[in-house]
Design a protein around this motif. Sequence first.
Motif, PDB file in Angstrom:
ATOM      1  N   ARG A 105      -1.308   9.649   3.172  1.00  0.00           N
ATOM      2  CA  ARG A 105      -1.402  10.686   4.401  1.00  0.00           C
ATOM      3  C   ARG A 105      -0.529  11.647   4.356  1.00  0.00           C
ATOM      4  O   ARG A 105      -0.909  13.101   4.957  1.00  0.00           O
ATOM      5  N   ILE A 151     -14.338  -1.108   9.342  1.00  0.00           N
ATOM      6  CA  ILE A 151     -13.135  -0.906   8.321  1.00  0.00           C
ATOM      7  C   ILE A 151     -12.386  -1.911   8.629  1.00  0.00           C
ATOM      8  O   ILE A 151     -11.757  -2.516   7.552  1.00  0.00           O
ATOM      9  N   ALA A 152     -11.847  -2.140   9.674  1.00  0.00           N
ATOM     10  CA  ALA A 152     -10.722  -3.126  10.017  1.00  0.00           C
ATOM     11  C   ALA A 152     -10.972  -4.507   9.391  1.00  0.00           C
ATOM     12  O   ALA A 152     -10.378  -5.270   8.892  1.00  0.00           O
ATOM     13  N   ALA A 197      -0.663   4.011   1.126  1.00  0.00           N
ATOM     14  CA  ALA A 197      -1.810   4.836   2.204  1.00  0.00           C
ATOM     15  C   ALA A 197      -0.921   5.746   3.077  1.00  0.00           C
ATOM     16  O   ALA A 197      -1.127   6.909   3.209  1.00  0.00           O
ATOM     17  N   ASP A 198       0.489   5.559   3.491  1.00  0.00           N
ATOM     18  CA  ASP A 198       1.282   6.495   4.299  1.00  0.00           C
ATOM     19  C   ASP A 198       1.504   7.618   3.593  1.00  0.00           C
ATOM     20  O   ASP A 198       1.475   8.619   4.046  1.00  0.00           O
ATOM     21  N   LEU A 239      -3.872  -4.598   5.353  1.00  0.00           N
ATOM     22  CA  LEU A 239      -3.725  -4.394   3.813  1.00  0.00           C
ATOM     23  C   LEU A 239      -2.161  -3.980   3.749  1.00  0.00           C
ATOM     24  O   LEU A 239      -1.466  -4.441   2.684  1.00  0.00           O
ATOM     25  N   LYS A 240      -1.337  -3.616   4.812  1.00  0.00           N
ATOM     26  CA  LYS A 240       0.016  -3.308   5.008  1.00  0.00           C
ATOM     27  C   LYS A 240       0.868  -4.641   5.055  1.00  0.00           C
ATOM     28  O   LYS A 240       1.961  -4.550   4.448  1.00  0.00           O
ATOM     29  N   THR A 275       0.907  -1.363   0.032  1.00  0.00           N
ATOM     30  CA  THR A 275      -0.032  -0.014   0.072  1.00  0.00           C
ATOM     31  C   THR A 275       0.843   1.167   0.195  1.00  0.00           C
ATOM     32  O   THR A 275       2.078   1.413   0.533  1.00  0.00           O
ATOM     33  N   ASN A 289     -11.217  -4.520   5.617  1.00  0.00           N
ATOM     34  CA  ASN A 289      -9.715  -4.781   5.099  1.00  0.00           C
ATOM     35  C   ASN A 289      -9.268  -6.164   5.375  1.00  0.00           C
ATOM     36  O   ASN A 289      -8.709  -6.717   4.400  1.00  0.00           O
ATOM     37  N   GLU A 304      -6.705   0.217  11.813  1.00  0.00           N
ATOM     38  CA  GLU A 304      -7.326  -0.770  10.840  1.00  0.00           C
ATOM     39  C   GLU A 304      -6.918  -0.995   9.563  1.00  0.00           C
ATOM     40  O   GLU A 304      -7.401  -2.106   8.748  1.00  0.00           O
ATOM     41  N   GLU A 305      -5.858  -0.399   9.024  1.00  0.00           N
ATOM     42  CA  GLU A 305      -5.388  -0.643   7.650  1.00  0.00           C
ATOM     43  C   GLU A 305      -4.451  -1.770   7.779  1.00  0.00           C
ATOM     44  O   GLU A 305      -3.628  -2.200   6.744  1.00  0.00           O
ATOM     45  N   LYS A 306      -3.767  -2.519   8.910  1.00  0.00           N
ATOM     46  CA  LYS A 306      -2.500  -3.159   9.068  1.00  0.00           C
ATOM     47  C   LYS A 306      -2.772  -4.598   8.340  1.00  0.00           C
ATOM     48  O   LYS A 306      -2.038  -5.154   7.583  1.00  0.00           O
TER      49      LYS A 306
END
Lengths: 218, 218
Positions: free
Chosen positions: A75, B178-179, A71-72, B149-150, A69, B182, B145-147
């Motif tokens: 951001r 969302i978590a 994503a960071d 995906l990462k 991703t 994902n 909650e994005e972990k």
Amino acid sequence: MTVIAVETKVLNENQRLAAELRERFARAGTLVVNLISAPGSGKTRLLERTLELLPDGVRAAVLTGDIQTDADATRLARFGYPVRQITTGGTCHLDAKMIGHHLEGWDLEELDILFIENVGNLVCPSSYDLGEAAKIVLLSVTEGEEKPLKYPSIFFKSKLILITKADLLPYVPFDLEIAKKNARSVNATAEIIVVSCQSDEGLAGWMEWLGSVSFARD
Amino acid sequence: MTVIAVETKVLNENQRLAAELRERFARAGTLVVNLISAPGSGKTRLLERTLELLPDGVRAAVLTGDIQTDADATRLARFGYPVRQITTGGTCHLDAKMIGHHLEGWDLEELDILFIENVGNLVCPSSYDLGEAAKIVLLSVTEGEEKPLKYPSIFFKSKLILITKADLLPYVPFDLEIAKKNARSVNATAEIIVVSCQSDEGLAGWMEWLGSVSFARD
């Protein structure tokens, strides 16, 4: 034995490239800091607040690493500084070659400070020198005060230990004094700053630390 | 190329040893689960509560991994089950060889369930099969909650996703829906259970899941 030999070769090659980077950064007068922590300790959030708080005229940029991703980078790009995502595609750390590659086209002479946000991992990134002036390790209060003892390498190698998410202290079984004592037992000289990006506690101290390292170079 | 060849060789050798372990576990009727998460997501705390909640007569044991210290083994030994610490001394994951070595002297026929607590690392442990029946990934609500995906690999390979520290939800910017979305986008079939070892939320569901996998073997 073969595995160890290859690991040594990889680390030696990384060390050579990191030394080249370090020389380039010094020549250009660019301070480079390498932020390392477990996943979810608040590296990106700290960088968001840091970019917001940077004094006018400071020329900053960010390289941010993740397995997957961008994503960071998305951001962090909101703050108007140059930001590039390094997506490692499975590799558990950033290395000097990735840094060199992602600096292409950036004029270091135009940069006062470069923030490198490593892959979320408290183990492997500590072995890979990126030519930085300082490694900075983040430990959030939700993770437990014994982490410096369990992951000594990165705490030993860091010039600054940031204890993050201090606003959560009332809700977690985390003893700040024991955490500091554990950190001190691994690294007697690193500065320790307790911060919260929710309450802004400690952020002035963090910016001051950054200023004392970077802007002293002018 | 050499590095990749050696990595492949190491992983192939691990796969061979893991297959042997898997056969031994199956023959003995021992359920083995491999708990993986970032540092500080609550693996040890979950195991403490699990050992407390295990039905009478269930014969359990724990192998717990860390880079340094035997702190977790000390914590877990209080519950009266056999516990061994695997101190990797720098290695960022457990491998099948370490598991085989640390099983020596234990009679698997006497064990219904073996918990393996991996080194705190969301990346590297996902590549090393330990002969387990199921990988279980823990994600604490403080991590974001994005972990999934990462760090897709470990979420993809896990049969169960435990979202931990749910008691902290009121205090952190974590969107549970969302978590879950994902996590689902990476792994459509894994079960997801939200737990807290402070409030005991979800622990009954976790024990039930464990029972459905393990005690079904009798």
